[in-house]
Scaffold this active site. Structure first.
Site, PDB file in Angstrom:
ATOM      1  CG  ASP A 281     115.174  36.435 -38.336  1.00 36.73           C
ATOM      2  OD1 ASP A 281     116.142  36.305 -39.105  1.00 36.73           O
ATOM      3  OD2 ASP A 281     114.402  35.502 -38.090  1.00 36.73           O
TER       4      ASP A 281
HETATM    5  C1  NOJ Z   1     116.096  34.187 -41.061  1.00 38.68           C
HETATM    6  C2  NOJ Z   1     115.826  33.164 -39.998  1.00 38.68           C
HETATM    7  O1  NOJ Z   1     114.566  33.397 -39.416  1.00 38.68           O
HETATM    8  C3  NOJ Z   1     116.870  33.143 -38.903  1.00 38.68           C
HETATM    9  O2  NOJ Z   1     116.607  32.068 -38.048  1.00 38.68           O
HETATM   10  C4  NOJ Z   1     118.242  33.070 -39.500  1.00 38.68           C
HETATM   11  O3  NOJ Z   1     119.214  32.971 -38.497  1.00 38.68           O
HETATM   12  C5  NOJ Z   1     118.458  34.311 -40.348  1.00 38.68           C
HETATM   13  N1  NOJ Z   1     117.486  34.313 -41.438  1.00 38.68           N
HETATM   14  C6  NOJ Z   1     119.857  34.396 -40.942  1.00 38.68           C
HETATM   15  O4  NOJ Z   1     120.015  33.489 -41.940  1.00 38.68           O
END
Ligand code: NOJ
Length: 749
Positions: A281
């Site tokens: 993430d």
């Molecule tokens: C953080 C989020 O937790 C995740 O779900 C998302 O895909 C990513 N950022 C990218 O934006």
């Protein structure tokens, strides 16, 4: 020596391949291409492929990195011309010409916004989820996006957690079915089709169980619960061919998912044989330092890659430290190769080597009539009717004047919901606009916003609202949450209506007119009082671009509610966690528990005969999982099982008659629950095992049959083996998780 090694690897892998003929031809060819390319890459180029960067403001230095082969994937870039430009830098100006993988969060629509995933889950309809994802892919790929970070399949049992909006709710089976449908929609039959996007099952694992519903917080999920509750949707996603998986931010029992070798290597790769890409993430590699799990960025990079994380999202630990870690012998080249193979394989599967560019001259699909219509149907199917006293809904011919009141009646941005980067509010049709345009010639619509937005506390226009209510035959009040109040990083400790919205409903009630409350929100809210004050309640979630027309048609009976709650609604926050499939306790509530006001003064200390409940909230929630009314009624009768005693390989046929006993043609979501009465470990009170949408005309009766494989009753018990345990089972079919026809059967081995 090195050349010899490379030749040996290529010869070895080619020998291992069965000659690229037959049905496996495409994947075999891809494996050959991957190996050939890998054999030509420098370590730096390999690490470049493992590096994903934010492309929001690309500059010359960024372009240089692309030419140097130091970036494998870019997220947050969506201008087709720019994407074609950077793709040409990668393809024509980098040494090996490896195309970039362009990613974005396309969560519930790209331009045409569908209901939030929690709303889609209320439809219990995998077809509309799949169709929504197909449409999102069709629109997003036209802008060059070939990888989306969806579906989010975190089991979510805490409405304080803002990201519950992005989930399919609290149930493992429902999540599994809908997540697989979404993956199919995004990926289509063939990933190399330019209108297909790679899906990403996220977040592995347990993120929805964040302590206290606080985003990014720790979880404590033991392995048995992980395997029985949280992991099954991910396993189903892998089986369905989901191209990628994202690790979660949280640590589970002290181990951040991004550095969890057991999860990524033992379960994902060895048990499930996943051959796609595992991405972190956002900065979750670096955040292992903040967690205090890694000493520094270099340590974090080492932990993540050795745990099996292929690509790092934005935090630069890989690109800065992996080379040194390899030189120092702390990370092996074969570990790097394995990660790069997964990434290159995905690029080949997406057809990016053959077709890296976007055709910009194609007819734009965004907001096409077909897409808008699909979004409207999805919204209709997501709405849950929670109350309808005296059949206030649908509105009848005697209604001549409708007062439309409230901050969500005309909030084009907010009705789209969380995680909308690309949908434009100019294309949103609000309930107010829809009512005026679609029904304005039939009824007189009078409108007062009363509050500017959901958090507004200014009551100065309440008089006007009450005045309007007095002049109307029916009052429809639109309340809820602005889109920004749910989603990532938007957890709440108090999930009652924000601002002065409850006061507004109290005020309008003084008009003594039939009161219909429409909620638009990203989560279950604690709305007991508001429900009591209303004659009818429609929960519309954040319904997306076409929410307005969908609501208007439902209010007027052109469509009939069929949605059911994918998540339990608590009476008050202190009841959380409250979910239907909790484990059986030794002192289950009986429903006649003593409540706070009934306790005698100076009552003597006692616990005998007491059960597991709250003195103030009682035992039950405000609304149960699976609950939802219709304009019609459905009767369940004549439940018959094909056999009362079955072995573990059998399939149980469950049949019953379903009758539409009301006056509207409508759809019922038929639900089948099973309770395992005795287990080697304590089992849930019941579990959803099957569901189906059934449409019936008024008066129509249909025999419904489910075929329940006994294998679907398997679970990880005391010995951690996945198997069906023999014994007695309760079975229930009904229109929600609490009421229905019951019977029993037994399983013998
Ligand atoms: C953080 C989020 O937790 C995740 O779900 C998302 O895909 C990513 N950022 C990218 O934006």
């Amino acid at each position: 020596m090195r050349i010899f090694k490379l030749v040996a690897i290529v010869v070895f892998t080619t020998l291992m391949m069965p000659g690229c003929n037959g049905p496996e031809k495409v994947s075999c060819k891809i494996e050959q291409n991957v190996e050939q390319l890998l054999s030509r890459m420098t370590l730096r180029e390999k690490i470049g492929q493992m590096n994903q960067l934010n492309g929001r403001r690309p500059d010359e230095a960024f372009f240089e990195q692309i030419k140097n082969g130091e970036i494998g994937s870019i997220l947050n870039i969506e201008q087709p011309e720019l994407i074609n430009h950077i793709q040409s830098l990668a393809v024509n100006e980098s040494r090996l010409g490896i195309p970039l993988l362009i990613a974005r969060d396309v969560i519930h629509g790209y331009k045409t916004i569908f209901p939030i995933p929690l709303g889609q889950a209320a439809s219990f309809n995998p077809d509309i989820v799949q169709e929504g994802a197909r449409i999102a892919a069709a629109e997003a790929t036209q802008d060059g996006i070939r990888w989306t970070f969806a579906p989010m399949m975190d089991i979510s049992r805490d409405p304080r957690w803002g990201r519950i909006a992005e989930s399919f709710g609290e149930d493992t089976y429902l999540t599994e079915v809908l997540a697989v449908a979404m993956i199919r929609g995004f990926q289509g039959d063939d990933l190399s089709n330019p209108s297909s996007m790679a899906a990403c099952a996220k977040h592995l694992i347990g993120y929805g169980a964040a302590e206290g519903g606080k985003d990014y917080n720790s979880t404590y999920i033991p392995e048995r619960q992980l395997r029985n509750v949280y992991l099954p949707p991910f396993e189903a996603a892998v089986k369905a061919g989901c191209a990628t998986i994202m690790t979660s931010f949280n640590d589970n029992d002290g181990i951040p998912a991004t550095g969890n070798r057991f999860l990524l290597r033992d379960i994902l790769r060895k048990e499930w044989r996943f051959d796609g890409v595992v991405v972190s993430d956002w900065a979750s590699v670096k955040e292992m330092v903040v967690h205090g799990f890694s000493a520094d960025d270099k340590d974090a990079a080492m932990t993540a890659i050795n745990a099996g994380l292929d690509m790092e999202m934005v935090s630069l630990c890989y690109i800065r430290h992996l080379e040194t870690l390899v030189e120092e012998g702390k990370v092996s080249i074969s570990t790097i190769d394995e990660a790069v193979r997964n990434i290159l394989r995905l690029k080949f599967r997406l057809g990016l080597f053959d077709n890296p560019y976007i055709e910009t001259d194609k007819t734009r699909l965004a907001y096409s009539e077909e897409h808008l219509q699909a979004a409207k149907i999805a919204a209709e199917e997501s709405f849950v009717l929670l109350k309808n006293n005296n059949n206030v809904l649908p509105l009848n011919d005697r209604v001549k004047t409708i007062a439309v009141i409230g901050p969500m009646a005309d909030a084009p941005h907010d009705q789209m919901g969380t995680w909308v980067f690309d949908g434009e509010k100019e294309h949103t049709v609000t309930p107010l606009t829809a009512l005026r345009e679609m029904y304005g010639n039939q009824v007189n619509i009078i409108y007062e916003e009363a509050l500017k937005f959901s958090r507004d506390k200014d009551k100065s226009r309440f008089n006007k609202a009450l005045d309007l209510a007095r002049r109307a035959d029916v009052v429809i009040v639109f309340v809820g949450e602005e889109s920004i109040l749910s989603g990532e990083a938007h957890s709440l400790a108090d999930i009652s209506l924000q601002g002065a919205q409850t006061d507004l409903i109290r005020e309008i009630k003084k008009a003594k007119k039939p009161l219909v409350t429409v909620f638009m929100a990203g989560r279950p809210l604690t709305i007991g009082e508001e429900v009591d004050l209303s004659d009818a309640v429609l929960y519309a979630w954040h319904p997306g671009t076409m929410g307005g027309p969908a609501i208007a048609d439902m209010l007027f009976g052109k469509s009939v509610p069929s949605g059911k709650l994918p998540v339990t609604f608590p009476k008050m926050v202190g009841q959380i966690p409250v979910y239907y499939n909790h484990n059986r306790t030794g002192r289950p509530a009986r429903g006649n528990e003593v409540l706070l006001d009934e306790i005698p003064l100076e009552a003597r200390q006692s616990s005998l005969g007491n059960t597991s409940y709250y003195l103030d909230a009682g035992f039950g929630p405000l609304f149960h999982f699976g609950f939802g009314l219709s304009y019609t009624t459905f009767d369940y009768e004549n439940l018959i099982l094909s056999s009362l005693e079955l072995d573990a390989n059998a399939v149980l046929e469950v049949s019953f008659n379903l009758t539409n006993s009301g006056a509207f043609e409508a759809t019922e979501v038929v639900q089948l629950y099973v309770t395992d009465l005795v287990g080697s470990t304590v089992r849930p009170v019941k579990e959803l095992k099957e569901f189906r949408r059934v449409s019936l005309k008024p008066g129509e009766t249909r025999k419904i049959s489910f075929h329940l494989p006994i294998a679907s009753l398997a679970f990880y018990g005391i010995d951690m083996e996945y198997k069906v345990e023999p014994g007695m089972f309760n079975l229930m079919v009904g229109g929600n998780s609490q009421e229905g026809l019951m019977t029993q059967f037994s399983v013998c081995l």
